[in-house]
Design an enzyme around this catalytic site. Structure first.
Site, PDB file in Angstrom:
ATOM      1  N   GLN B 223       0.823  -1.202   0.000  1.00  0.00           N
ATOM      2  CA  GLN B 223       0.000   0.000   0.000  1.00  0.00           C
ATOM      3  C   GLN B 223       0.861   1.259   0.000  1.00  0.00           C
ATOM      4  O   GLN B 223       0.332   2.361  -0.100  1.00  0.00           O
ATOM      5  CB  GLN B 223      -0.898   0.021   1.252  1.00  0.00           C
ATOM      6  CG  GLN B 223      -1.853  -1.150   1.347  1.00  0.00           C
ATOM      7  CD  GLN B 223      -2.591  -1.214   2.680  1.00  0.00           C
ATOM      8  OE1 GLN B 223      -2.673  -2.259   3.285  1.00  0.00           O
ATOM      9  NE2 GLN B 223      -3.148  -0.099   3.133  1.00  0.00           N
ATOM     10  N   ARG B 370      -8.219  -0.801   8.746  1.00  0.00           N
ATOM     11  CA  ARG B 370      -9.283   0.125   8.376  1.00  0.00           C
ATOM     12  C   ARG B 370      -9.482   1.173   9.461  1.00  0.00           C
ATOM     13  O   ARG B 370     -10.609   1.458   9.877  1.00  0.00           O
ATOM     14  CB  ARG B 370     -10.584  -0.625   8.119  1.00  0.00           C
ATOM     15  CG  ARG B 370     -11.479   0.165   7.183  1.00  0.00           C
ATOM     16  CD  ARG B 370     -12.668  -0.608   6.718  1.00  0.00           C
ATOM     17  NE  ARG B 370     -13.334   0.191   5.696  1.00  0.00           N
ATOM     18  CZ  ARG B 370     -13.963  -0.304   4.657  1.00  0.00           C
ATOM     19  NH1 ARG B 370     -14.029  -1.594   4.476  1.00  0.00           N
ATOM     20  NH2 ARG B 370     -14.534   0.471   3.789  1.00  0.00           N
ATOM     21  N   CYS B 371      -8.370   1.701   9.962  1.00  0.00           N
ATOM     22  CA  CYS B 371      -8.512   2.733  10.980  1.00  0.00           C
ATOM     23  C   CYS B 371      -7.244   3.558  11.026  1.00  0.00           C
ATOM     24  O   CYS B 371      -6.199   3.154  10.560  1.00  0.00           O
ATOM     25  CB  CYS B 371      -8.823   2.131  12.339  1.00  0.00           C
ATOM     26  SG  CYS B 371      -7.419   1.783  13.386  1.00  0.00           S
ATOM     27  N   GLU B 741     -12.836   4.625   6.686  1.00  0.00           N
ATOM     28  CA  GLU B 741     -12.828   3.736   7.839  1.00  0.00           C
ATOM     29  C   GLU B 741     -13.853   4.103   8.908  1.00  0.00           C
ATOM     30  O   GLU B 741     -14.007   3.374   9.880  1.00  0.00           O
ATOM     31  CB  GLU B 741     -11.439   3.792   8.460  1.00  0.00           C
ATOM     32  CG  GLU B 741     -11.102   5.181   8.974  1.00  0.00           C
ATOM     33  CD  GLU B 741      -9.596   5.408   9.115  1.00  0.00           C
ATOM     34  OE1 GLU B 741      -8.855   4.924   8.251  1.00  0.00           O
ATOM     35  OE2 GLU B 741      -9.193   6.045  10.079  1.00  0.00           O
TER      36      GLU B 741
END
Lengths: 291, 796
Positions: B223, B370-371, B741
């Protein structure tokens, strides 16, 4: 996910498959739906040297009722065939209830009832259903065929009564003598999960009286458990709140669950009792709903 | 008069444009790392430790070397000769690449084999003989903190026990004083269980070292390709311009693909040694048991409350299980991420947070699943605490939040733990959510149902979280500032190529970024190609995670477009033969202020940039921009869930879920809604089933999809989404805030609060996630809390 090296043979006939199995000895495995075997090979929990694929053998993908009322399920009949079967819907409520609860749609499209019985996983749903219904398995070997009662078919976890050169070709559900009723309930944490606990109930009634009762339990012991005391408590008696509660209590007693990440033993026993009561309580014609 | 462009028609801001990347994904034409085959490529498999803590007394790889088709067997000892047995982590610790002295978690990398095909490599891994001498195992931070606990990191010279850090923020004394003045003190202890991002595509790399050019090309599931390039340059001591990291299509990341993993390093070394491309593709179990996990924090805190519901102060202690190596991917100056963003949306006068982190014999690498760096735990604790406190006060859940939410006229709002919240309409979001769910009606239904023995419940979660790190003053990773970048080339015919330093992995960058270009330049989105992920072509950026791409890279895109527009204005003045001051801009077109019919389109300006520029002007129409955000962005969300619990089995069903998200200006509303639905699904997953746990010997329970449960469409409830409240971010060039998120962060508490509400009156204060049926049934039946890491139960 790379399996060990293995040889693959696609048999064209049962006799050829049996010959291949005989030659392969203990290291040969039959491939039907492959929904348990292939993942086990990819994880290298199983490393058979030879796979005998029976999917190309004609005439094994049936399920039908004989004129005597018995139901016959061929070795290549998929779960999905049973899920969508009008025959089961009209004649066999326990099987009809179980079929849509098998694993997930992808597994149901490929996996087979007979294969599930052979796999002898204590968490296999069909084993409980066939056991509750008093079914049997037809084995095809070098010396012809023999019929093995479901109660004698499973020897232990992942161990069945077939000789290494025998193929299970059919499961037979005997014709009911009374009006069949029952169901299958399982608690799973998610679709496709193994059962935390599952209960198969198959009864036959004559008027208000239960003439035959079959209760078998999934995932609460080292193998599928037949709740014989609970069955006896119903046989020859009407379905009332009291008999239903008694059957639930006895079935919970028959369970031998172990605590694990799916739940405590106490919880699993409680679920067995709850499900027995729920299935019996929902049977039409029951005079009083179970407490 | 020329017709003005319709921004929606050209796919600009606010257009629910279909995702252009889906065209290839749904046709099976994506190009993932495993789809890439290079000539002469070899395959690598990793041998992992079967035990959680043991000394390695012997490794004998001779039988593996003998297997035909095996080219190389790498062990820790061999890595050590090249100073590669250990590597630095993103949190200033070290992590073993291949174990040399001992193994510290089940699944740790011990050796790898490079062979002609992966089957041979796997066979050879099984042929490696290793003797392990078992050591006592530590599986939670409480055990790790015991005085006689085995020292896990005996490789570190100054490591006395297993504590990694003690860190605090806020005003301890002031907070103590607030508690002294409280009418009511409400306390809650929780465990947020360990979970794993578990993208469907596992990690992998293809390293291709070319001796003749000295260039190393690595195709990698990352990523953050530029961070990886820097890391490879530092770890492998290769010159940075000779390293090219290509991140092809990514099959999901969720934070799992930010860190550097041993497999990447081994495949790179193997390619350098063998001078052939080496492919490593992790299997699902390897991914679940060894790569970056999330959460696993014990949270304990109190609220000081006035009788009328006003919060006077907040105190919180966290105990985090970081596994065997402190390799959290987070801004380096923070030890427990942005945990101190907790209670940000409430007007809390004073607060204090104390955090402790410990080593255990579990997989390392706390990632932001996702945070935005531990905000999931922060917001979960906040909203569970709010629920408990409202109950302690005997106050309605909605009313208690109304009293304490930051009011619209209080922005910008400085929190007692140091954040500056930019904007919001918190009250409006809450009221909208309550109306949508039919709050008062449901409370009445709940009372009716209870009379019949049915258990209904409703749970609220309201929160604002910090998204879009940096600014660069406070946020850096190993010293690299957290800005981002964009570069645009407008071709002669007015089509454009846009590149950014971000790397999408399902968020829809190829669609959304083109819409920002359309909004800023009036070039139809369909005329813009978006490229990301190749360090040889993309501008330097920090990558995509923590909902930072729209706040940071998205802003850089707007800024670079404005630079291009400024040059196009000069071209327009030249073409229209007026001075630049007489030119006006409308979407896609410059015109003469005094004669609006006289104008040129952006496409005509682009043509002129290559064919008819004024004397002295540099040809071409392209530029780049690096954007350092002045602050984080603070979206707000209100999630409300209603449930029914079956008291006989503990099974609970979601009746309704309402989500109100104010994420500022929505570039592509459809993509925003998709992101919210995905996040809500993961919130449901966390609350209901998705977790990893360990038995007392450190065996990982959750090492495959049979045990690590991800909900399917069958279990996942429907969601009702609301986006009517829009508060543009005041400091973002197009007013956008992060959103990816929010639902995963704020959602879990809404589900848990709903179940706890259904159990009101039983005396049960808390059931820790996941709320599996057996845990809910135990709470109902035994009338006690069910807390702590979900145990692996055993009867003996």
């Amino acid at each position: 996910m790379y399996p060990s090296r293995f040889r693959y043979e696609a048999a064209r006939s049962l006799d050829q498959a049996v010959r291949l199995l005989r030659d392969g000895g203990d290291e040969a495995k039959v491939l039907a739906g492959g929904q348990s075997l292939i993942p086990m090979m990819k994880l290298r929990f199983a490393s058979p040297e030879l796979l005998v694929d029976i999917n190309n053998i004609p005439g094994l993908d049936y399920h039908h009722a004989d004129p005597d009322g018995s139901i016959h399920v061929g070795a290549l009949c998929r779960h999905a065939d049973l899920e969508h079967s009008g025959l089961l819907q009209s004649r066999q409520p326990t099987m009809a209830a179980a079929a849509p609860l098998i694993a997930d749609p992808l597994v149901r499209n490929r996996g087979t009832l007979v294969g599930s019985l052979c796999h002898a996983d204590p968490q296999g749903d069909w084993a409980s259903v066939v056991l509750a219904l008093g079914g049997s398995i037809v084995a095809h070997g070098p010396d012809g065929r023999r019929t093995i009662p479901a109660a004698d078919f499973v020897l232990g976890p992942f161990e069945n009564a077939l000789a290494h050169d025998e193929i299970a070709v059919e499961a037979i559900i005997p014709a009911p003598r009374g009006a069949p009723a029952g169901g299958y309930l399982k608690l799973e944490r998610r679709v496709g999960d193994f059962a935390t606990a599952g209960v198969a109930v198959a009864i036959e009634t004559d008027g208000a009286m239960v003439t035959r009762a079959g209760i078998a339990l999934t995932g609460v012991g080292g193998s599928t458990i037949k709740a014989t005391a609970a069955e006896a408590a119903l046989t020859g008696r009407p379905l009332t709140a009291e008999t239903i509660a008694e059957a639930g209590r006895l079935a919970a007693e028959a369970a031998q669950p172990k605590s694990d990440h799916r739940g405590s033993a106490t919880y699993k026993r409680h679920i067995v009792r709850t499900f027995v009561v729920r299935i019996l309580g929902r049977i039409e014609g029951t005079q009083e709903r179970a407490a | 008069m020329t017709q003005a462009l319709d921004e929606i028609k050209i796919g600009g801001m606010g257009a629910s444009r279909k995702r252009v990347e889906d065209n290839r994904f749904i046709r099976g034409k994506g190009n993932y790392t495993d789809d890439i085959h290079l000539p002469g490529m070899l395959h690598m498999e990793i041998l992992r430790s079967p035990v959680a803590h043991a000394r390695i007394t012997r490794i004998d790889a001779s039988k593996a070397w003998e297997i035909p088709g095996v080219h190389l067997v790498l062990t820790g000892e061999m890595m050590a000769t090249r100073n590669l047995a250990w590597m630095p982590t993103l949190s200033y610790d070290t992590q073993a690449v291949l174990a040399t002295d001992k193994v510290r978690f089940q699944g740790q990398e011990v050796a790898c084999v490079i062979a002609d095909d992966p089957y041979i490599a796997k066979d050879a891994c099984e042929a490696i003989e290793i003797d392990y001498e078992p050591l006592p195992v530590v599986v939670n931070p409480m055990q790790a903190g015991e005085p006689d606990a085995p020292i896990i990191r005996d490789d570190k010279e100054n490591q006395a026990g297993n504590v990694i850090y003690d860190w605090e923020v806020g005003d301890a004394e002031g907070t103590d004083r607030a508690f002294e003045q409280a009418d009511v003190v409400s306390r809650l202890q929780l465990h947020y269980p360990r979970s794993h991002p578990s993208p469907i595509e596992c990690c992998g790399s293809i390293a291709d070292f070319n001796r003749s050019t000295s260039k190393l090309t690595v195709y990698m599931t990352t990523q953050a390709p530029h961070i990886i390039r820097a890391a490879v340059a530092l770890v492998a001591e290769l010159p940075e311009h000779m390293i090219r990291i290509i991140s092809p299509d990514i099959g999901g990341g969720f934070g799992n693909k930010v860190p550097v993993y041993p497999g990447y390093v081994c495949s790179i070394l193997a390619s350098i040694l063998l001078e052939r491309p080496v492919k490593w593709i992790e299997d699902k179990t390897g991914n679940l048991i060894s790569t970056g996990f999330a959460r696993d924090v014990y949270l304990d805190g109190e609220l000081a409350l006035r009788r009328d519901g006003k919060i006077l102060g907040m105190r919180m202690r966290t105990l985090a299980d970081h596994g065997a190596f402190f390799s959290d991917a987070q801004p380096s100056k923070f030890k427990i991420g942005l945990m101190h963003s907790t209670f940000g949306c409430y007007d809390v006068p004073v607060a204090h947070l104390a955090a402790r982190g410990l080593y255990t014999n579990k997989a390392p690498g706390g990632v932001a699943y996702r945070c935005s760096f531990r905000v999931t735990e922060a917001m979960f604790f906040q909203e569970r605490m709010m629920h408990a406190a409202a109950n302690d006060l005997g106050m309605d859940q909605a009313e208690f939040r109304r009293i304490n939410l930051v009011r619209d006229d209080q922005f910008p709002h400085r929190t007692p733990l140091g954040f500056l919240l930019d904007s919001g309409q918190y009250g409006a979001c809450l009221e909208l959510g309550l109306k949508a769910v039919g709050y008062e009606d449901f409370l009445r239904q709940k009372e009716e149902a209870r009379k019949n023995g049915r258990l209904l419940g409703i749970g609220i979660s309201t929160m604002s979280e910090p998204l879009g790190a940096g600014n660069s003053r406070e946020y850096d990773i190993l010293g690299i500032k957290m800005f981002d970048s964009a570069e645009i080339r407008v071709h002669m015919t007015g089509k454009a190529l846009l590149r950014t330093g971000a790397r999408g992995q399902g968020q829809g960058h190829e669609t959304t970024w083109a819409q920002i270009v359309a909004h800023e330049l009036g070039i139809p989105a369909d005329d813009v190609t978006v490229e990301e992920g190749d360090t040889d072509t993309a501008p330097f950026g920090m990558g995509t995670y923590a909902s930072r791409s729209t706040p940071v890279a998205g802003a850089a895109i707007a800024m670079v477009c404005r630079k291009v527009r400024a040059k196009a204005r000069k071209l327009a003045a030249h073409l229209l033969e007026v001075s630049e001051e007489d030119i006006e801009w409308e979407l896609g077109r410059f015109y003469v202020r005094s004669a609006p019919d006289r104008g040129v389109t952006i496409q005509e300006c682009a043509m002129a940039a290559y064919s008819n520029m004024p004397d002295g002007m540099e040809p071409g129409l392209e530029n780049n921009a690096y954007y350092d955000p002045p602050n984080l962005t603070w979206p707000f969300a209100c999630y409300i869930v209603t449930v029914e619990v079956d008291p006989e089995t503990g099974v609970w069903d979601v009746l309704n879920m309402v989500a109100v998200d104010d994420c500022g200006v929505r570039i592509n509303p459809m993509i925003v809604e998709g992101q919210i639905m995905g996040g809500l699904t993961e919130a449901f997953a966390m609350s209901s089933m998705q977790f990893i746990t360990f038995d007392s010997e450190g065996n990982c329970i959750g090492s495959n999809y049979m045990d690590y449960l991800i909900p399917t469409s069958w279990e996942t409830p429907g969601f009702e989404l609301h986006g009517e409240v829009v508060t543009p971010c005041p400091h973002h060039p197009i007013g956008a805030k992060g959103v990816g998120e929010c639902a995963a962060v704020g959602g879990p508490a809404a589900f848990v609060n709903a179940v706890m509400d259904a159990l009101a009156g039983t005396g049960v204060r808390n059931i820790d996630m996941p709320l599996l049926p057996d845990r809910v049934w135990e709470a109902i039946t035994e009338r006690h809390d069910v807390s702590g890491a979900p145990p692996v139960r055993s009867d003996g």
